[in-house]
Design a protein around this motif. Structure first.
Motif, PDB file in Angstrom:
ATOM      1  N   ASP A   1       0.825  -1.284   0.035  1.00  0.00           N
ATOM      2  CA  ASP A   1       0.079  -0.135  -0.165  1.00  0.00           C
ATOM      3  C   ASP A   1       0.914   1.151   0.000  1.00  0.00           C
ATOM      4  O   ASP A   1       1.352   1.742   1.268  1.00  0.00           O
ATOM      5  N   ALA A   2       1.122   1.755  -1.207  1.00  0.00           N
ATOM      6  CA  ALA A   2       1.908   2.909  -1.268  1.00  0.00           C
ATOM      7  C   ALA A   2       1.391   4.384  -0.581  1.00  0.00           C
ATOM      8  O   ALA A   2       2.354   4.823  -0.083  1.00  0.00           O
ATOM      9  N   GLN A   3       0.131   4.276  -0.553  1.00  0.00           N
ATOM     10  CA  GLN A   3      -0.394   5.548   0.278  1.00  0.00           C
ATOM     11  C   GLN A   3      -0.060   5.399   1.630  1.00  0.00           C
ATOM     12  O   GLN A   3      -0.027   6.494   2.278  1.00  0.00           O
ATOM     13  N   VAL A   4      -0.461   4.361   2.321  1.00  0.00           N
ATOM     14  CA  VAL A   4      -0.045   3.946   3.514  1.00  0.00           C
ATOM     15  C   VAL A   4       1.362   4.396   4.088  1.00  0.00           C
ATOM     16  O   VAL A   4       1.670   5.312   4.913  1.00  0.00           O
ATOM     17  N   LEU A   5       2.465   3.942   3.060  1.00  0.00           N
ATOM     18  CA  LEU A   5       3.662   4.237   3.121  1.00  0.00           C
ATOM     19  C   LEU A   5       3.984   5.542   3.034  1.00  0.00           C
ATOM     20  O   LEU A   5       4.732   6.430   3.865  1.00  0.00           O
TER      21      LEU A   5
END
Length: 122
Positions: free
Chosen positions: A23-27
Protein backbone atom coordinates in the motif's frame (compact mmCIF):
# COMPACT_ATOMS: atom_id res chain seq x y z
CA UNK A 1 8.82 -6.35 15.94
CA UNK A 2 7.47 -3.50 18.00
CA UNK A 3 4.18 -2.11 16.74
CA UNK A 4 3.67 0.49 19.46
CA UNK A 5 3.77 4.16 18.76
CA UNK A 6 3.38 7.27 20.87
CA UNK A 7 1.39 10.35 19.83
CA UNK A 8 4.56 11.93 18.40
CA UNK A 9 6.27 8.61 17.61
CA UNK A 10 6.78 6.62 14.45
CA UNK A 11 3.99 4.15 13.57
CA UNK A 12 5.84 0.86 13.01
CA UNK A 13 2.53 -0.96 12.54
CA UNK A 14 1.67 1.32 9.60
CA UNK A 15 5.10 0.53 8.13
CA UNK A 16 4.29 -3.19 8.36
CA UNK A 17 0.81 -2.72 6.89
CA UNK A 18 2.13 -0.59 4.04
CA UNK A 19 5.01 -2.90 3.13
CA UNK A 20 3.23 -6.24 3.47
CA UNK A 21 -0.05 -4.90 2.06
CA UNK A 22 1.75 -3.26 -0.88
CA UNK A 23 0.00 0.00 0.00
CA UNK A 24 2.01 2.94 -1.32
CA UNK A 25 -0.41 5.49 0.20
CA UNK A 26 0.01 4.10 3.73
CA UNK A 27 3.79 4.21 3.26
CA UNK A 28 3.70 7.76 1.85
CA UNK A 29 1.86 8.91 4.98
CA UNK A 30 4.99 8.02 6.99
CA UNK A 31 7.13 10.63 5.17
CA UNK A 32 7.41 14.35 5.90
CA UNK A 33 6.64 16.74 3.04
CA UNK A 34 10.34 17.60 2.66
CA UNK A 35 11.65 14.04 3.06
CA UNK A 36 14.56 12.70 1.05
CA UNK A 37 15.44 9.10 0.18
CA UNK A 38 18.81 7.96 -1.15
CA UNK A 39 18.84 4.51 -2.78
CA UNK A 40 22.10 2.62 -3.30
CA UNK A 41 22.41 -0.58 -5.33
CA UNK A 42 24.61 -2.01 -8.08
CA UNK A 43 23.29 0.55 -10.60
CA UNK A 44 23.18 3.61 -8.34
CA UNK A 45 26.36 3.26 -6.35
CA UNK A 46 27.32 5.23 -3.22
CA UNK A 47 29.04 8.05 -5.11
CA UNK A 48 25.92 8.58 -7.27
CA UNK A 49 22.85 7.28 -5.40
CA UNK A 50 19.33 7.64 -6.70
CA UNK A 51 17.87 10.59 -4.77
CA UNK A 52 14.18 11.25 -4.36
CA UNK A 53 13.28 14.54 -2.69
CA UNK A 54 9.78 15.47 -1.58
CA UNK A 55 6.51 13.61 -1.42
CA UNK A 56 5.87 13.70 -5.17
CA UNK A 57 9.12 11.91 -6.07
CA UNK A 58 8.76 9.52 -3.14
CA UNK A 59 5.16 8.77 -4.10
CA UNK A 60 6.21 7.93 -7.65
CA UNK A 61 8.86 5.48 -6.41
CA UNK A 62 6.54 3.85 -3.84
CA UNK A 63 3.74 3.46 -6.40
CA UNK A 64 6.17 1.77 -8.80
CA UNK A 65 7.74 -0.60 -6.26
CA UNK A 66 4.57 -1.61 -4.43
CA UNK A 67 2.57 -1.87 -7.65
CA UNK A 68 4.79 -4.70 -8.88
CA UNK A 69 3.64 -8.29 -8.67
CA UNK A 70 5.80 -9.44 -5.77
CA UNK A 71 5.60 -10.17 -2.06
CA UNK A 72 7.09 -7.81 0.52
CA UNK A 73 7.91 -8.77 4.11
CA UNK A 74 9.05 -6.49 6.91
CA UNK A 75 11.69 -8.68 8.54
CA UNK A 76 12.61 -6.32 11.38
CA UNK A 77 12.17 -2.75 12.52
CA UNK A 78 13.85 -0.74 15.26
CA UNK A 79 12.71 2.69 16.38
CA UNK A 80 14.91 4.57 18.83
CA UNK A 81 13.83 8.12 19.47
CA UNK A 82 14.27 10.00 16.20
CA UNK A 83 15.96 7.10 14.42
CA UNK A 84 14.52 4.19 12.46
CA UNK A 85 16.05 1.07 10.91
CA UNK A 86 14.23 -1.66 9.03
CA UNK A 87 14.90 -4.67 6.85
CA UNK A 88 12.56 -5.64 4.01
CA UNK A 89 12.69 -8.79 1.91
CA UNK A 90 10.85 -9.22 -1.37
CA UNK A 91 10.21 -12.01 -3.85
CA UNK A 92 9.10 -11.85 -7.47
CA UNK A 93 6.84 -14.66 -8.80
CA UNK A 94 9.82 -16.16 -10.68
CA UNK A 95 11.70 -16.58 -7.38
CA UNK A 96 14.08 -13.61 -7.70
CA UNK A 97 14.66 -12.12 -4.26
CA UNK A 98 15.43 -8.57 -3.19
CA UNK A 99 16.74 -7.45 0.19
CA UNK A 100 16.59 -3.80 1.29
CA UNK A 101 18.10 -2.36 4.47
CA UNK A 102 17.08 1.17 5.44
CA UNK A 103 18.03 3.68 8.12
CA UNK A 104 16.21 6.94 8.63
CA UNK A 105 15.92 10.05 10.76
CA UNK A 106 12.51 11.08 12.07
CA UNK A 107 10.89 14.40 12.85
CA UNK A 108 7.52 14.49 14.61
CA UNK A 109 7.10 10.76 13.95
CA UNK A 110 7.68 11.02 10.18
CA UNK A 111 10.64 10.06 8.04
CA UNK A 112 12.70 13.07 6.93
CA UNK A 113 15.92 11.46 5.67
CA UNK A 114 16.37 7.82 4.60
CA UNK A 115 19.20 5.83 3.11
CA UNK A 116 18.39 2.41 1.66
CA UNK A 117 20.77 -0.21 0.32
CA UNK A 118 19.30 -2.96 -1.83
CA UNK A 119 20.60 -6.12 -3.44
CA UNK A 120 18.84 -8.69 -5.56
CA UNK A 121 19.43 -12.04 -7.20
CA UNK A 122 20.78 -11.87 -10.73
Amino acid sequence: MSTMSTPDGFDAEALRRGIEGRDAQVLLSLYADDAEIRMVDHRTQPSHPRVMHGRSAISEMLTDVYGREMTHTLESVVVDGDHLAFLESCRYPDGVRVLCSSVADLRDGRIIDQTSIQAWDE
